[in-house]
Design a protein around this motif. Structure first.
Motif, PDB file in Angstrom:
ATOM      1  N   LEU A   1      54.025  82.632 -66.397  1.00  0.00           N
ATOM      2  CA  LEU A   1      52.894  82.981 -65.397  1.00  0.00           C
ATOM      3  C   LEU A   1      51.586  82.805 -65.749  1.00  0.00           C
ATOM      4  CD1 LEU A   1      51.994  84.747 -62.964  1.00  0.00           C
ATOM      5  CD2 LEU A   1      51.989  86.781 -64.523  1.00  0.00           C
TER       6      LEU A   1
ATOM      7  N   THR B   1      58.636  85.341 -69.380  1.00  0.00           N
ATOM      8  CA  THR B   1      58.421  84.619 -68.224  1.00  0.00           C
ATOM      9  C   THR B   1      57.224  84.205 -68.082  1.00  0.00           C
ATOM     10  OG1 THR B   1      59.061  84.719 -65.824  1.00  0.00           O
ATOM     11  CG2 THR B   1      57.795  86.632 -66.801  1.00  0.00           C
TER      12      THR B   1
ATOM     13  N   ALA C   1      57.368  85.893 -60.858  1.00  0.00           N
ATOM     14  CA  ALA C   1      57.382  86.839 -61.976  1.00  0.00           C
ATOM     15  C   ALA C   1      57.824  88.237 -61.867  1.00  0.00           C
ATOM     16  CB  ALA C   1      56.221  86.688 -63.032  1.00  0.00           C
TER      17      ALA C   1
ATOM     18  N   THR D   1      54.164  87.777 -70.154  1.00  0.00           N
ATOM     19  CA  THR D   1      54.313  86.478 -69.617  1.00  0.00           C
ATOM     20  C   THR D   1      52.902  85.936 -70.169  1.00  0.00           C
ATOM     21  OG1 THR D   1      52.345  87.393 -67.979  1.00  0.00           O
ATOM     22  CG2 THR D   1      54.479  87.988 -67.660  1.00  0.00           C
TER      23      THR D   1
END
Length: 284
Positions: free
Chosen positions: A54, A52, A65, A32
Motif C-alpha cells: 500500500l 499487503t 488493500a 501495509t
C-alpha cells in the motif's frame, strides 16, 4: 473477541512495533507498506498476519488493500493511520514539490485510507480509528514548519471526523507522540530540504543538526507506545487525543500556557468585535 487491525507504515518504527504487539496479544493484523516483502521481512509470517502493499499516495491502492483485508479476515476493527515522514527545513527552503509530497503522504494519504475503510466500519456500526499526529501537531518548531502544517491538518481532520462518525458507533483517537527511538530521524526516513539558506542556520539549521544528533537517543520506547495503543483500543471511552511521552506532555503544557498568556493582553479587543447592540455572553 479478537480484533482485526489495519496498520499503515508497518515496515518499521511505531507501525512495526505495534503490529508485533497486536500479534503477541492474539489479534490479527493487516500490515501495509510500499512493498509487501519489506513487511514480511520486518514481521515474519503468521496465519493472523496479512502483509499487503500500500502506497497511500497512489489512487486505488487503499481500496485494493481493504478488499484484500476483507477477503482474508472479513472485517476491520481498528485502523491505524501511521504512514508518514518528516520534512526538515525552513519554509523558504522547502520547494513546492517537497511541500506537496509531504502533504500527499501525511494528510491526503491518511484521508484516502480512512475513506476506504469507513464503509466497512459504518456497515459494522463499530470500529476505532487511530490517526498518528505528533507533538508537532499542536506546537510549531523551526525547521519543521512543513511537517507541523501536515500534523496540524491531521488534528483538524481527525477532530471533525470524530464528530461525524460518533453517532455511527465509530471512535477516533489522535495519537501525539514526542520523540521515540525509531528510525524516523534516519537519513532513509526523514527528508531534508534540498535548498539550504544561511540566514536560517540558527533555526532550521539547528533543527537539522539536532535531529541528526538525537537519532538513536530519543527518550521514548516504541514498544511501550505499542502497548499504549492496545490499552486505548480496549477502552470503553478512549480519548480523542492521547499525548504520548514525557517530552510531548511537557510541550503540551507549555503550549497551553503560552496560548493563554498571549490571549489575555488582547482579550478586551478580541471580545469587542461584535455588532453594537449584540447580546453579550460571559467569558469563563
Amino acid at each position: 473477541m479478537s480484533k482485526v487491525w489495519f496498520i499503515t507504515g508497518a515496515t518499521r518504527g511505531i507501525g512495526a512495533e505495534l503490529a508485533r504487539a497486536v500479534l503477541a496479544a492474539g489479534d490479527s493484523v493487516v500490515a501495509t507498506g510500499r512493498k509487501a516483502e519489506a513487511v514480511i521481512e520486518a514481521l515474519g509470517t503468521s496465519n493472523r498476519l496479512l502483509a499487503t502493499p500500500l502506497d497511500v499516495t497512489r489512487p486505488g491502492q487503499p481500496e485494493d488493500a481493504v478488499r484484500v483485508a476483507l477477503g482474508k479476515f472479513g472485517r476491520i476493527d481498528v485502523l491505524v493511520n501511521n504512514a508518514g515522514y518528516g520534512l526538515v527545513g525552513a519554509l523558504e527552503e522547502c520547494s513546492a514539490e517537497e511541500l506537496a509530497a509531504q502533504f500527499n503522504t501525511n494528510v491526503l494519504g491518511l484521508a484516502a485510507v480512512t475513506r476506504a475503510v469507513l464503509p466497512v466500519l459504518r456497515a459494522q456500526k463499530s470500529g476505532h480509528i487511530f490517526n498518528v499526529s505528533s507533538a508537532a501537531g499542536f506546537a510549531g518548531y523551526p525547521g519543521a514548519s512543513s511537517y507541523s502544517a501536515t500534523k496540524f491538518a491531521v488534528e483538524g481532520l481527525s477532530e471533525g471526523l470524530a464528530h461525524e462518525v460518533a453517532p455511527l458507533g465509530i471512535k477516533v483517537t489522535i495519537v501525539e507522540p514526542g520523540y521515540f527511538r525509531t528510525g524516523f530521524l534516519t537519513d532513509n526516513s526523514a527528508v531534508y530540504a534540498k535548498t539550504v539558506i544561511g540566514d536560517y542556520d540558527a533555526t532550521a539549521g539547528a533543527m537539522r543538526r539536532g535531529s541528526q544528533a538525537m537519532n538513536g537517543n530519543q527518550e521514548g520506547d516504541p514498544r511501550k507506545l505499542a502497548q499504549a495503543f492496545l490499552t486505548l483500543a480496549a477502552a470503553q471511552k478512549p480519548p480523542l487525543r492521547f499525548t504520548a511521552g514525557r517530552d510531548a506532555v511537557e510541550q503540551l503544557e507549555q503550549t497551553l500556557a503560552t496560548r493563554r498568556e498571549e490571549m489575555m493582553p488582547w482579550l478586551e479587543l478580541a471580545v469587542s468585535l461584535a455588532h453594537d447592540g449584540s447580546p453579550k455572553g460571559s467569558l469563563r
